[in-house]
Enzyme design. Structure first.
Site, PDB file in Angstrom:
ATOM      1  N   HIS A   1      31.936 -57.998 -26.798  1.00  0.00           N
ATOM      2  CA  HIS A   1      33.185 -58.502 -26.226  1.00  0.00           C
ATOM      3  C   HIS A   1      33.349 -57.933 -24.813  1.00  0.00           C
ATOM      4  CE1 HIS A   1      37.186 -60.173 -26.164  1.00  0.00           C
ATOM      5  NE2 HIS A   1      37.595 -59.036 -25.641  1.00  0.00           N
TER       6      HIS A   1
ATOM      7  N   GLY B   1      23.690 -67.479 -22.053  1.00  0.00           N
ATOM      8  CA  GLY B   1      22.711 -66.655 -22.766  1.00  0.00           C
ATOM      9  C   GLY B   1      22.167 -65.473 -21.997  1.00  0.00           C
ATOM     10  N   THR B   2      22.967 -64.896 -21.067  1.00  0.00           N
ATOM     11  CA  THR B   2      22.440 -63.712 -20.368  1.00  0.00           C
ATOM     12  C   THR B   2      22.347 -62.513 -21.322  1.00  0.00           C
ATOM     13  OG1 THR B   2      24.604 -62.972 -19.570  1.00  0.00           O
ATOM     14  CG2 THR B   2      23.360 -64.472 -18.140  1.00  0.00           C
ATOM     15  N   ASN B   3      23.218 -62.446 -22.295  1.00  0.00           N
ATOM     16  CA  ASN B   3      23.105 -61.354 -23.281  1.00  0.00           C
ATOM     17  C   ASN B   3      21.892 -61.563 -24.178  1.00  0.00           C
ATOM     18  OD1 ASN B   3      25.341 -59.243 -23.211  1.00  0.00           O
ATOM     19  ND2 ASN B   3      26.465 -61.156 -22.872  1.00  0.00           N
TER      20      ASN B   3
ATOM     21  N   MET C   1      31.086 -68.552 -29.165  1.00  0.00           N
ATOM     22  CA  MET C   1      32.505 -68.779 -28.904  1.00  0.00           C
ATOM     23  C   MET C   1      33.291 -69.364 -30.079  1.00  0.00           C
ATOM     24  SD  MET C   1      32.817 -67.444 -26.063  1.00  0.00           S
ATOM     25  CE  MET C   1      32.086 -67.092 -24.461  1.00  0.00           C
TER      26      MET C   1
ATOM     27  N   ILE D   1      35.013 -68.654 -33.880  1.00  0.00           N
ATOM     28  CA  ILE D   1      35.391 -67.611 -34.843  1.00  0.00           C
ATOM     29  C   ILE D   1      35.051 -68.131 -36.240  1.00  0.00           C
ATOM     30  CG2 ILE D   1      37.283 -66.222 -35.767  1.00  0.00           C
ATOM     31  CD1 ILE D   1      38.713 -66.698 -33.026  1.00  0.00           C
ATOM     32  N   LEU D   2      34.089 -67.475 -36.893  1.00  0.00           N
ATOM     33  CA  LEU D   2      33.680 -67.901 -38.230  1.00  0.00           C
ATOM     34  C   LEU D   2      34.558 -67.212 -39.274  1.00  0.00           C
ATOM     35  CD1 LEU D   2      29.823 -67.627 -37.653  1.00  0.00           C
ATOM     36  CD2 LEU D   2      31.217 -69.710 -37.626  1.00  0.00           C
TER      37      LEU D   2
ATOM     38  N   ASN E   1      29.147 -58.217 -32.524  1.00  0.00           N
ATOM     39  CA  ASN E   1      29.587 -59.076 -31.417  1.00  0.00           C
ATOM     40  C   ASN E   1      29.725 -58.225 -30.163  1.00  0.00           C
ATOM     41  OD1 ASN E   1      30.923 -61.328 -30.036  1.00  0.00           O
ATOM     42  ND2 ASN E   1      32.838 -60.197 -30.327  1.00  0.00           N
TER      43      ASN E   1
HETATM   44  C1  GAR Z   1      29.819 -62.643 -22.185  1.00  0.00           C
HETATM   45  O1  GAR Z   1      30.585 -62.020 -21.194  1.00  0.00           O
HETATM   46  C2  GAR Z   1      30.323 -62.256 -23.561  1.00  0.00           C
HETATM   47  O2  GAR Z   1      30.740 -60.931 -23.647  1.00  0.00           O
HETATM   48  C3  GAR Z   1      31.503 -63.187 -23.715  1.00  0.00           C
HETATM   49  O3  GAR Z   1      31.069 -64.410 -23.153  1.00  0.00           O
HETATM   50  C4  GAR Z   1      30.050 -64.159 -22.173  1.00  0.00           C
HETATM   51  C5  GAR Z   1      28.818 -64.927 -22.566  1.00  0.00           C
HETATM   52  O4  GAR Z   1      27.822 -64.817 -21.616  1.00  0.00           O
HETATM   53  N1  GAR Z   1      31.865 -63.316 -25.089  1.00  0.00           N
HETATM   54  C6  GAR Z   1      33.123 -63.483 -25.483  1.00  0.00           C
HETATM   55  O5  GAR Z   1      34.049 -63.605 -24.725  1.00  0.00           O
HETATM   56  C7  GAR Z   1      33.313 -63.545 -26.999  1.00  0.00           C
HETATM   57  N2  GAR Z   1      34.677 -63.274 -27.332  1.00  0.00           N
HETATM   58  P1  GAR Z   1      26.287 -65.110 -21.937  1.00  0.00           P
HETATM   59  O6  GAR Z   1      26.223 -66.473 -22.651  1.00  0.00           O
HETATM   60  O7  GAR Z   1      25.663 -65.188 -20.562  1.00  0.00           O
HETATM   61  O8  GAR Z   1      25.755 -64.004 -22.762  1.00  0.00           O
END
Ligand code: GAR
Length: 211
Positions: free
Chosen positions: A113, A15-17, A94, A96-97, A111
């Site tokens: 990526h 969940g850093t994003n 993670m 795909i809906l 999203n």
């Molecule tokens: C992030 O790098 C995000 O871009 C990627 O997973 C990580 C999640 O980090 N997402 C994908 O690969 C989706 N296809 P987070 O949980 O720390 O945000």
């Protein structure tokens, strides 16, 4: 009448994003948007703790509790409708809906990526694996993309991209960290703000930002 838009964030991991969105919100940088709920596909996702620490409502919708993607997608669509979601953000989500969700939230779901689409994207390209493939190929730049979600994985209109340099000696972990810090955590909140403030126009599969 308030024009506040409910942002529902979908997560599966650290969940850093999500944290970048929470921090942007506390700086007043999400425009008309307000994070109203976080939904996780995993019960132990640390993203849920981040949400709770910030007083944000959480829900879990566990993928393995559902027989297939169609029934999981229907349950997600119902949850999003129940939460009155105006904007849906996949932030490290993670799963795909399918069209059950995509058709109900056309041009409202985005999203992030961790690569420059159309490179290193599509089914099977997620998390650290994306960076492993980028390093295997020897690319000199990679980066991040924020795009609209459609039923086809990573194929919706691109909203924002940011390039990040790849260094000799990078590991998937160091590259992931640099891309998060320099690109994802910056362009995701920016794109959310643009969407919440109705600044994105889509024409012939491309996006344009209103000034
Ligand atoms: C992030 O790098 C995000 O871009 C990627 O997973 C990580 C999640 O980090 N997402 C994908 O690969 C989706 N296809 P987070 O949980 O720390 O945000």
């Amino acid at each position: 009448m308030s024009n506040t838009k409910n942002i529902v964030v979908l997560v599966s991991g650290g969940g850093t994003n999500l944290q970048a969105l929470i921090d942007a919100q506390s700086r007043g940088e999400l425009g008309c948007g307000k994070i109203s709920c976080v939904i996780s596909s995993k019960a132990d996702a640390y993203a849920l703790t981040r949400a709770k620490n910030n007083g944000i409502k959480t829900r879990t919708l566990i993928r393995k509790d559902y027989a297939d993607i169609a029934s999981y997608s229907r349950a997600m669509r119902d949850a999003l409708i129940e939460e009155k979601a105006d904007v849906v953000v996949y932030a490290g989500f993670m799963t795909i809906l399918d069209e059950n969700v995509c058709d109900a939230f056309v041009n409202k779901m985005i999203n992030v990526h961790p690569a420059l689409i159309p490179s290193f994207c599509g089914k099977g390209y997620y998390g650290l694996h994306v960076h492993e493939e980028a390093l295997k190929k020897g690319v000199k730049v990679s980066g991040a993309t924020v795009h609209f979600v459609t039923a086809e994985c990573d194929a919706g209109p691109i909203i924002l991209q940011k390039a990040v340099e790849v260094f000799d000696g990078d590991t998937p972990e160091t590259l992931q960290k640099r891309i998060m810090e320099q690109a994802e955590w910056k362009i995701l909140p920016m794109a959310v703000r643009l969407l919440c403030d109705d600044k994105i126009v889509i024409k012939d599969g491309k996006t344009y930002i209103k000034s």
